[in-house]
Enzyme design. Structure first.
Site, PDB file in Angstrom:
ATOM      1  CE  LYS A   1      70.590  75.214  -7.728  1.00  0.00           C
ATOM      2  NZ  LYS A   1      70.760  76.658  -7.961  1.00  0.00           N
TER       3      LYS A   1
ATOM      4  CE1 TYR B   1      71.519  76.081 -16.812  1.00  0.00           C
ATOM      5  CE2 TYR B   1      70.252  74.499 -18.097  1.00  0.00           C
ATOM      6  CZ  TYR B   1      70.744  74.930 -16.889  1.00  0.00           C
ATOM      7  OH  TYR B   1      70.468  74.230 -15.749  1.00  0.00           O
TER       8      TYR B   1
ATOM      9  CE1 TYR C   1      73.519  76.250 -13.058  1.00  0.00           C
ATOM     10  CE2 TYR C   1      73.061  73.905 -13.277  1.00  0.00           C
ATOM     11  CZ  TYR C   1      72.627  75.213 -13.293  1.00  0.00           C
ATOM     12  OH  TYR C   1      71.320  75.504 -13.550  1.00  0.00           O
TER      13      TYR C   1
END
Length: 342
Positions: free
Chosen positions: A53, A268, A294
Site C-alpha cells: 500500500k 476473507y 494475503y
C-alpha cells in the site's frame, strides 16, 4: 507512461529487492524439475513495517496534499495492512487520520481485535472506529467526511486498499521497476504471481506491463471474491488506470486479466491449511515472513499450482510479496507451533 506528471509524495524505500528463492524452488521441484522462483520484496517498502500500500499511498497522499487536505479517511478489515500504512503516512505528513474497521471475520479474540495492525494504527495516532460486517463502508466514510467538513476540516477519502486509478499508479510504477530490474539482471520473467483482493495492485501491474508491451502475464491469487467477480473488478480498474495514464482505449483487454480464487477457503481473513503450510514453509526455507490474509494465501496458491504442473521447468516466476507480516500477531493460534524445548 509519464508518471512524473502525477502528484506524488515519496514515502517508501524503492526500488524494492528482487531476489531468488532457490531453496524453496529446489524443495518444490519434481522429478522433471520445476520453475525458478523469485520474490519481489514489497514487504520492504519501509513505511511502518512495509507493504504494497505504500506505493499506492505515494500517489494518493500526493493528490490529498495537492487538494489541500488536512485529514484522511480510509477503511479496511480489522487487521488491515492498508489502514496501518495509511496511518503511518498521515503521521509522517502531519495529517489527521480516521480509520473505519469492518468486522469481516467475526473474531473476538483480543489478539485479533487489538494486536498486530490495530495496535500500530493507534500507535501512529489514528482515530479508529468499528463497523459491522457487511456495512456500506464507502457510505460510512462519506458520512464521516461530511461531519468533518461541517466542522471546518478538509478530508480526503481513500477507498479500501487504496484501490482506484490514482492508487493503482503505484503498481504501474512497480511494473516499470520490475522490468528494469529484470533487464539489468538479464532475467527473463515468464510469470508474475501475487495475492489479489481490492484489485489495485493487480490492476496497476496489468496496466503497466501491458502498456510496456512486456509480454509478462500476471496471475492474481484471490483472497476474497469469486473468480468472475475478481476478474471483472481487476479489468475495470485496469482499464480506468490505463485511461488515467492516457493510454489508448482498448490497450488493456479481458485476456490480460487472470485470477485464480480456489484458495480463499471459508472467506476473507479466515486461515486455511494451505496458507499455514505456505507461511511455515517460506519462513523455514527462505527466512521470509508472509502474512495470513494475503501473501500467505497467494503463496499457497502458487505452491499448489506448481505441484499441478501449471508452470514449466526452468520458467522464472516472480512472486510479489505484498507485505503484512505484522498481521501474524493477530492469528497466534492458527499456526500450531511446537512447544519450547526443555
Amino acid at each position: 507512461m509519464n508518471l512524473a506528471r502525477f502528484p506524488r509524495i515519496r514515502l517508501g524505500h524503492m526500488p524494492t529487492p528482487l531476489e531468488p528463492m532457490d531453496r524453496l524452488s529446489k524443495h518444490l521441484s519434481g522429478p522433471g524439475g520445476g520453475p525458478r522462483l523469485w520474490i519481489k520484496r514489497d514487504d520492504c517498502t519501509g513505511l511502518s513495517t512495509g507493504g504494497n500500500k505504500t506505493r499506492k499511498l505515494e500517489y494518493l497522499m500526493g493528490e490529498a496534499l495537492a487538494q489541500g487536505a488536512d485529514t484522511v479517511i480510509t477503511q479496511g478489515a480489522t487487521q488491515s495492512n492498508h489502514a496501518r500504512q495509511t496511518a503511518a503516512a498521515a503521521a509522517r505528513l502531519g495529517l489527521a487520520c480516521h480509520i473505519l474497521l469492518e468486522d469481516r471475520t467475526g473474531y473476538t479474540d483480543p489478539a485479533y481485535t487489538q494486536s498486530g495492525n490495530v495496535m500500530l494504527d493507534k500507535l501512529h495516532g489514528a482515530t479508529v472506529s468499528r463497523r459491522p460486517g457487511g456495512a456500506d463502508m464507502q457510505a460510512e466514510m462519506e458520512a464521516l467526511a461530511e461531519e468533518l467538513r461541517a466542522a471546518g476540516r478538509k478530508p480526503y477519502v481513500i477507498p479500501g486498499g487504496g484501490s482506484n486509478p490514482v492508487g493503482a499508479l503505484g503498481y504501474v510504477g512497480a511494473a516499470l521497476e520490475l522490468v528494469a530490474q529484470a533487464a539489468e539482471m538479464g532475467l527473463r520473467i515468464d510469470h508474475v504471481v501475487h495475492a489479489t483482493g481490492s484489485a489495485g495492485t493487480q490492476a496497476g501491474l496489468v496496466a503497466g506491463l501491458v502498456g510496456l508491451n512486456s509480454g509478462i502475464p500476471v496471475l492474481g491469487i484471490g483472497v476474497r471474491a469469486p473468480r468472475e467477480k475478481q476478474e471483472a473488478n481487476v479489468l475495470a480498474l485496469s482499464q480506468r488506470t490505463a485511461a488515467h495514464l492516457g493510454l489508448p482505449e482498448g490497450t488493456v483487454r479481458a485476456e490480460h486479466v487472470r485470477a485464480n480464487c480456489d484458495y480463499v477457503g471459508q472467506g476473507y481473513g479466515i486461515p486455511t491449511r494451505g496458507m499455514v503450510e505456505a507461511v511455515k514453509l517460506v519462513a523455514e526455507r527462505e527466512g521470509i515472513l508472509l502474512d495470513p490474509v494475503y501473501s500467505g494465501k497467494g503463496m499457497a496458491g502458487l505452491i499448489d499450482l506448481i505441484g499441478k504442473g501449471h508452470f514449466k521447468a526452468g520458467e522464472n516466476v516472480v512472486f510479489v510479496h505484498t507485505g503484512g507480516a505484522v498481521g501474524l500477531f493477530g492469528y497466534p493460534d492458527a499456526f500450531d507451533l511446537p512447544a519450547e524445548a526443555a
